[in-house]
Design a protein around this motif. Sequence first.
Motif, PDB file in Angstrom:
ATOM      1  N   ILE A 120     -10.639  48.652  92.303  1.00  0.00           N
ATOM      2  CA  ILE A 120      -9.527  47.950  91.662  1.00  0.00           C
ATOM      3  C   ILE A 120      -8.692  47.272  92.744  1.00  0.00           C
ATOM      4  N   PRO A 121      -8.427  45.967  92.627  1.00  0.00           N
ATOM      5  CA  PRO A 121      -7.657  45.245  93.658  1.00  0.00           C
ATOM      6  C   PRO A 121      -6.236  45.776  93.789  1.00  0.00           C
ATOM      7  N   LEU A 122      -5.657  45.555  94.959  1.00  0.00           N
ATOM      8  CA  LEU A 122      -4.308  46.061  95.223  1.00  0.00           C
ATOM      9  C   LEU A 122      -3.234  45.283  94.474  1.00  0.00           C
ATOM     10  N   ASN A 123      -3.582  44.106  93.950  1.00  0.00           N
ATOM     11  CA  ASN A 123      -2.596  43.335  93.195  1.00  0.00           C
ATOM     12  C   ASN A 123      -2.662  43.620  91.699  1.00  0.00           C
ATOM     13  N   GLN A 124      -3.450  44.606  91.301  1.00  0.00           N
ATOM     14  CA  GLN A 124      -3.562  44.981  89.899  1.00  0.00           C
ATOM     15  C   GLN A 124      -3.038  46.409  89.698  1.00  0.00           C
ATOM     16  N   TYR A 125      -2.864  46.707  88.413  1.00  0.00           N
ATOM     17  CA  TYR A 125      -2.373  48.039  88.049  1.00  0.00           C
ATOM     18  C   TYR A 125      -3.423  49.084  88.449  1.00  0.00           C
TER      19      TYR A 125
ATOM     20  N   LEU B 104       2.869  53.781  91.650  1.00  0.00           N
ATOM     21  CA  LEU B 104       1.407  53.790  91.484  1.00  0.00           C
ATOM     22  C   LEU B 104       0.983  54.425  90.161  1.00  0.00           C
ATOM     23  N   GLY B 105       1.758  54.160  89.106  1.00  0.00           N
ATOM     24  CA  GLY B 105       1.400  54.637  87.772  1.00  0.00           C
ATOM     25  C   GLY B 105       1.659  56.105  87.518  1.00  0.00           C
ATOM     26  N   PHE B 106       2.475  56.741  88.386  1.00  0.00           N
ATOM     27  CA  PHE B 106       2.705  58.185  88.242  1.00  0.00           C
ATOM     28  C   PHE B 106       3.443  58.528  86.951  1.00  0.00           C
ATOM     29  N   LYS B 107       4.457  57.743  86.587  1.00  0.00           N
ATOM     30  CA  LYS B 107       5.219  58.013  85.366  1.00  0.00           C
ATOM     31  C   LYS B 107       4.330  57.894  84.131  1.00  0.00           C
TER      32      LYS B 107
END
Length: 660
Positions: A165-170, A177-180
């Motif tokens: 997954i690219p660094l500019n995507q979710y 980093l999507g932890f919540k």
Amino acid sequence: MSRTRIIENPHLLPEQTNPDLWAIVDELLLSKEERDIYIMRKNAVVLYFKGNALKNIQAQTGVHPKNLRRLVQRCISISDDGLVWGFRALIPQKKVKSYQLSLTSKKKNPSRKTGEFKLLLETFPTLQELIKDLFLGNHRRTLEPAMKPHHIHKKFIDECRSLGIPLNQYPFNTDHLGFKALQRYLSKLSCLYFGKGKSRYGKDAITKAKHTGEGEQNHPSTLHPYQKVQFDAHRIDGFFIIEVMTPEGDLVPVVLERFWILTLIDVATRAVLGYAISLNKEYSAIDVMHCFRNAVIPHEKVTIAIDGLKYNETGGFPSEVYPSSTAWAVWDVICFDNAKSHLANLVQDRLKHLIGCDINLGPVALPMRRGIIERFFKILEETGFHRLPNTTGSNPHDPRRTDPEEKALKYKMTFDHLKQLIDILISDYNGKPHGGIYHQTPLELLGKRLNAGLLPRQLEEELRKEVLFMQVTKSATIRGSLKSGKKPYIQYQGVEYRSDKLSQSAHLLNTELIIHMNVDDLRTIRTFLPDGSEFDYLTAVGKWSITPHSLQTRKAINSLVRRRLIYLTTWDDPIFIYTEYLRTNATNGKRGAANKFTQVKESAQKRKTVNEPEGQTDALEKAEERNAALAKAREHTQKEQATKEYAEYKDLMKLYKTKL
């Protein structure tokens, strides 16, 4: 959208097109504005399903046809619980479907990440499987018992990198980093997989989740006394002592290990029918049958030797208070768990063929299924044992636990005191108001039910023998030899059994007999021929027929003999030798010896058996006479031997002219 009526779709279910089957809404919980909107929508939808024209519906309710079709579509959609949304979909601002992110939508806000996490899991299913496995403790992924969310998040990010997954995507384009989002998803998983995460919630929580909340508690109440009973055992929270005499003749107090109380309680009336005390480390099938026997046989009060302790006048046991109706009464269904002692052949056989009841086996380690008896144990502890100075409390950190062993020794709280205390506590419990039966006493409610004609089933007259409760059926072959002249006998658990009739039945050698034995007293066994006809009562040879002893005691003695820890001669009483062995170990502080010593002592002090068979009594009397005659003969032989040795001694002294 087609102008054809939605309800004419042939693929719709009946509950989707019938508003009478829909879930309703409590309108009083809505605000006035919300209530007005809801009622307007509801009236419009109801008119639509009644077949009214759209223009007429608009004229009556003010709902536009286009909006009405949208509302009807919401009502007939299926919710996550599998039911039709129905009128619930008409509540203002009610969400009937989860948010779906559309990447092609013009309304998409690049600065917001709503729905990105869900879209990510849908795009990469392996991510979803990884999160589930880590959260629920699947050992294919990790050996960590209960992985915390931030550790799961680290594995999640590592997997995202491995998927390219690219660094500019979710999720890499978010602050955390999507932890919540992961935390919210884990919270949903805990509800979705309720009761499945063994490593996360523990074995006890999993067991409760699987077996509670449905089933037995929804059944009709039990009204008939003795229709259903519950059985269970409970560790007594306290230490008690016994006094053991040393070889020098001194009495030494020895602390007993904690033991069990086994109880049988009637579900309809909450009355305790009977109990038993087990001194074993783990109670056995024999202890279970002791409890059942005590619940059926008419109860007798214990002699009270403690100053100031007495029975409450309103208390008692059912067989004492209502002897004509409950003496020898038996139950129809018994509920207990799958413990090994409950599944033993002795218990299963006696419940089926003697008591004649059905067995309801519930799950192990799940006391909620037997809540009535568990509540009784709690009452027994809180009103009794936890108030004593020798209590161990409910846990090791209970403030009531203050050196219970020392207190038991200091105040000389003996095992006899325990037996008196338990009998009074249970008797008083039956005579005290109970909240579960509308503050009536168990005995009071039992009396009302009996007066109403709800009488329990009673054991048949021919079965009212105490020995039948502990009876086990086995087969044994008649041994003996015509060549060597050894008379016929039967051997069981290392001991020979004989009788005069068997000794004269050489024609039955090698015949297999059916034996009925009382595992509580192995001095005699009852035998039957293969065709079912009774043969005779056989008695254990030698000193094995003197002292009452159980199958457990017999096996323990045989084990010690094989290990050469004790030695038996023809003239020794094995139970006496075993008791002395336990007495020595108990005074030396060997673990468990005091309990075994007390158990053998209690078994040896055999009380008068209820309706003991005459054949058994006659066999024991003959054995007693035979042992007495052998003892007398031995004494006579010893005297003759002593006289002969003395005479030889005198002759020897005369030979050497020595003055006596």
